[in-house]
Design a protein around this motif. Structure first.
Motif, PDB file in Angstrom:
ATOM      1  N   ASP A  54    -105.669  14.376 -69.917  1.00 18.38           N
ATOM      2  CA  ASP A  54    -104.894  13.276 -70.485  1.00 18.38           C
ATOM      3  C   ASP A  54    -103.405  13.374 -70.144  1.00 18.38           C
ATOM      4  OD1 ASP A  54    -104.877  10.879 -72.180  1.00 18.38           O
ATOM      5  OD2 ASP A  54    -103.686  12.083 -73.573  1.00 18.38           O
ATOM      6  N   VAL A  55    -102.977  14.475 -69.531  1.00 16.08           N
ATOM      7  CA  VAL A  55    -101.550  14.649 -69.231  1.00 16.08           C
ATOM      8  C   VAL A  55    -101.003  13.517 -68.358  1.00 16.08           C
ATOM      9  CG1 VAL A  55     -99.839  16.114 -68.083  1.00 16.08           C
ATOM     10  CG2 VAL A  55    -101.510  17.132 -69.621  1.00 16.08           C
ATOM     11  N   PRO A  56    -101.699  13.079 -67.284  1.00 17.58           N
ATOM     12  CA  PRO A  56    -101.147  11.972 -66.491  1.00 17.58           C
ATOM     13  C   PRO A  56    -100.863  10.722 -67.326  1.00 17.58           C
ATOM     14  CG  PRO A  56    -102.947  13.006 -65.309  1.00 17.58           C
ATOM     15  CD  PRO A  56    -102.949  13.605 -66.693  1.00 17.58           C
ATOM     16  N   ARG A  57    -101.786  10.390 -68.231  1.00 19.07           N
ATOM     17  CA  ARG A  57    -101.567   9.199 -69.069  1.00 19.07           C
ATOM     18  C   ARG A  57    -100.365   9.388 -69.986  1.00 19.07           C
ATOM     19  NH1 ARG A  57    -102.041   7.429 -74.006  1.00 19.07           N
ATOM     20  NH2 ARG A  57    -102.741   9.476 -74.698  1.00 19.07           N
ATOM     21  N   GLN A  58    -100.263  10.581 -70.595  1.00 15.13           N
ATOM     22  CA  GLN A  58     -99.131  10.852 -71.467  1.00 15.13           C
ATOM     23  C   GLN A  58     -97.822  10.772 -70.697  1.00 15.13           C
ATOM     24  OE1 GLN A  58     -99.489  14.272 -74.204  1.00 15.13           O
ATOM     25  NE2 GLN A  58    -101.604  14.435 -73.552  1.00 15.13           N
ATOM     26  N   ALA A  59     -97.809  11.377 -69.504  1.00 12.42           N
ATOM     27  CA  ALA A  59     -96.598  11.370 -68.687  1.00 12.42           C
ATOM     28  C   ALA A  59     -96.187   9.943 -68.329  1.00 12.42           C
ATOM     29  CB  ALA A  59     -96.825  12.202 -67.423  1.00 12.42           C
ATOM     30  N   MET A  60     -97.171   9.128 -67.944  1.00  9.59           N
ATOM     31  CA  MET A  60     -96.874   7.734 -67.612  1.00  9.59           C
ATOM     32  C   MET A  60     -96.315   6.987 -68.818  1.00  9.59           C
ATOM     33  SD  MET A  60     -99.461   4.688 -66.357  1.00  9.59           S
ATOM     34  CE  MET A  60     -99.842   5.353 -64.746  1.00  9.59           C
ATOM     35  N   ALA A  61     -96.941   7.193 -69.985  1.00 11.38           N
ATOM     36  CA  ALA A  61     -96.492   6.501 -71.201  1.00 11.38           C
ATOM     37  C   ALA A  61     -95.071   6.891 -71.582  1.00 11.38           C
ATOM     38  CB  ALA A  61     -97.450   6.811 -72.350  1.00 11.38           C
ATOM     39  N   LEU A  62     -94.662   8.101 -71.238  1.00 10.85           N
ATOM     40  CA  LEU A  62     -93.329   8.591 -71.585  1.00 10.85           C
ATOM     41  C   LEU A  62     -92.283   8.273 -70.520  1.00 10.85           C
ATOM     42  CD1 LEU A  62     -94.341  12.045 -73.102  1.00 10.85           C
ATOM     43  CD2 LEU A  62     -93.259  10.157 -74.343  1.00 10.85           C
ATOM     44  N   GLY A  63     -92.699   7.600 -69.447  1.00 11.92           N
ATOM     45  CA  GLY A  63     -91.728   7.137 -68.463  1.00 11.92           C
ATOM     46  C   GLY A  63     -91.668   7.908 -67.161  1.00 11.92           C
ATOM     47  N   ALA A  64     -92.595   8.850 -66.950  1.00 13.40           N
ATOM     48  CA  ALA A  64     -92.613   9.566 -65.676  1.00 13.40           C
ATOM     49  C   ALA A  64     -92.943   8.592 -64.549  1.00 13.40           C
ATOM     50  CB  ALA A  64     -93.632  10.703 -65.705  1.00 13.40           C
ATOM     51  N   ALA A  65     -92.482   8.924 -63.342  1.00 13.23           N
ATOM     52  CA  ALA A  65     -92.742   8.068 -62.186  1.00 13.23           C
ATOM     53  C   ALA A  65     -93.918   8.566 -61.367  1.00 13.23           C
ATOM     54  CB  ALA A  65     -91.500   7.987 -61.301  1.00 13.23           C
ATOM     55  N   GLY A  66     -94.331   9.828 -61.606  1.00 12.96           N
ATOM     56  CA  GLY A  66     -95.428  10.357 -60.825  1.00 12.96           C
ATOM     57  C   GLY A  66     -96.045  11.587 -61.449  1.00 12.96           C
ATOM     58  N   PHE A  67     -97.215  11.940 -60.944  1.00  9.90           N
ATOM     59  CA  PHE A  67     -97.931  13.130 -61.411  1.00  9.90           C
ATOM     60  C   PHE A  67     -98.577  13.788 -60.208  1.00  9.90           C
ATOM     61  CE2 PHE A  67    -101.797  15.330 -62.542  1.00  9.90           C
ATOM     62  CZ  PHE A  67    -101.427  16.075 -63.653  1.00  9.90           C
ATOM     63  N   CYS A  68     -98.515  15.122 -60.186  1.00  5.09           N
ATOM     64  CA  CYS A  68     -99.174  15.874 -59.121  1.00  5.09           C
ATOM     65  C   CYS A  68     -99.701  17.172 -59.713  1.00  5.09           C
ATOM     66  CB  CYS A  68     -98.189  16.155 -57.985  1.00  5.09           C
ATOM     67  SG  CYS A  68     -98.944  16.900 -56.529  1.00  5.09           S
TER      68      CYS A  68
END
Length: 209
Positions: free
Chosen positions: A95-109
């Motif tokens: 679920d980290v990618p979704r959380q990161a996106m919801a908090l305003g991150a621009a990307g996940f790797c």
């Protein structure tokens, strides 16, 4: 005609592991598209760097001492001229990618991806794109508890059963600090601020299924 050399993408890294710090510096130093301005060992030092430096992309961990990736993203939200952030983590929490996106991150790797994937993600994010793995937003919206880890679901059930933090620690054979850590994450995911609100959310969600 003399071609003007393109300005390298300026990066600040937040990574707690000294060995991985060295590996990342080596990775970027071998590619003239990138310039690493500094490396921070935790989220607090990353934010301090963001205050004094202007850079294009921040590459941050999710689980860091003093201030984690969630805290960094929350601190940067709404700030003018904030760098674009990529969460780079080995966390097994899907679920980290979704959380990161919801908090305003621009990307996940993921750290499990080949190094080239990180380089490609940075260039895409620096160009204004968002880079995330597939996230089934419809499924998450349908199930308010979909983003919780198994441990967080256990704790939420225990909260609804009226157990204290100490009782939960004993029942699950974990430390009191670990219980508090998981509860903080649980509250953040549910958008609540205390156990009473979490229990109300749990009962409402259970009844609505």
């Amino acid at each position: 005609m003399v071609l003007q050399q393109k300005k390298p993408i300026e990066i600040v890294i937040a990574e707690k592991n000294p060995l991985l710090q060295s590996s990342l510096i080596k990775l970027f130093s071998g590619d003239d598209r990138f310039s690493v301005l500094t490396v921070a060992s935790d989220g607090e030092r990353f934010l301090a760097a963001a205050e004094r430096l202007h850079f294009d992309v921040g590459v941050i961990g999710w689980e860091m001492p003093f201030l984690d990736g969630r805290g960094v993203l929350q601190a940067l939200r709404g700030k003018a001229d904030s760098p674009r952030i990529i969460v780079y983590t080995g966390s097994g929490n899907a679920d980290v990618p979704r959380q990161a996106m919801a908090l305003g991150a621009a990307g996940f790797c993921s750290k499990n991806d080949p190094p080239q994937q990180l380089l490609d993600t940075i260039t895409s994010v620096a160009a204004g794109k968002m880079v995330f793995p597939f996230i089934d937003v419809a499924r998450l919206a349908a199930d308010p508890f979909a983003g919780l880890t198994p441990r967080e679901r256990e704790l939420l059930s225990s909260l609804a059963g009226g157990l204290t933090n100490q009782q939960m620690a004993q029942q699950l054979d974990i430390s009191l600090n670990t219980v508090k850590f998981h509860l903080k994450n649980l509250y953040d995911k549910l958008g609540v601020s205390n156990r009473a609100q979490a229990v109300a959310f749990y009962l409402k969600g259970r009844d609505g299924r």
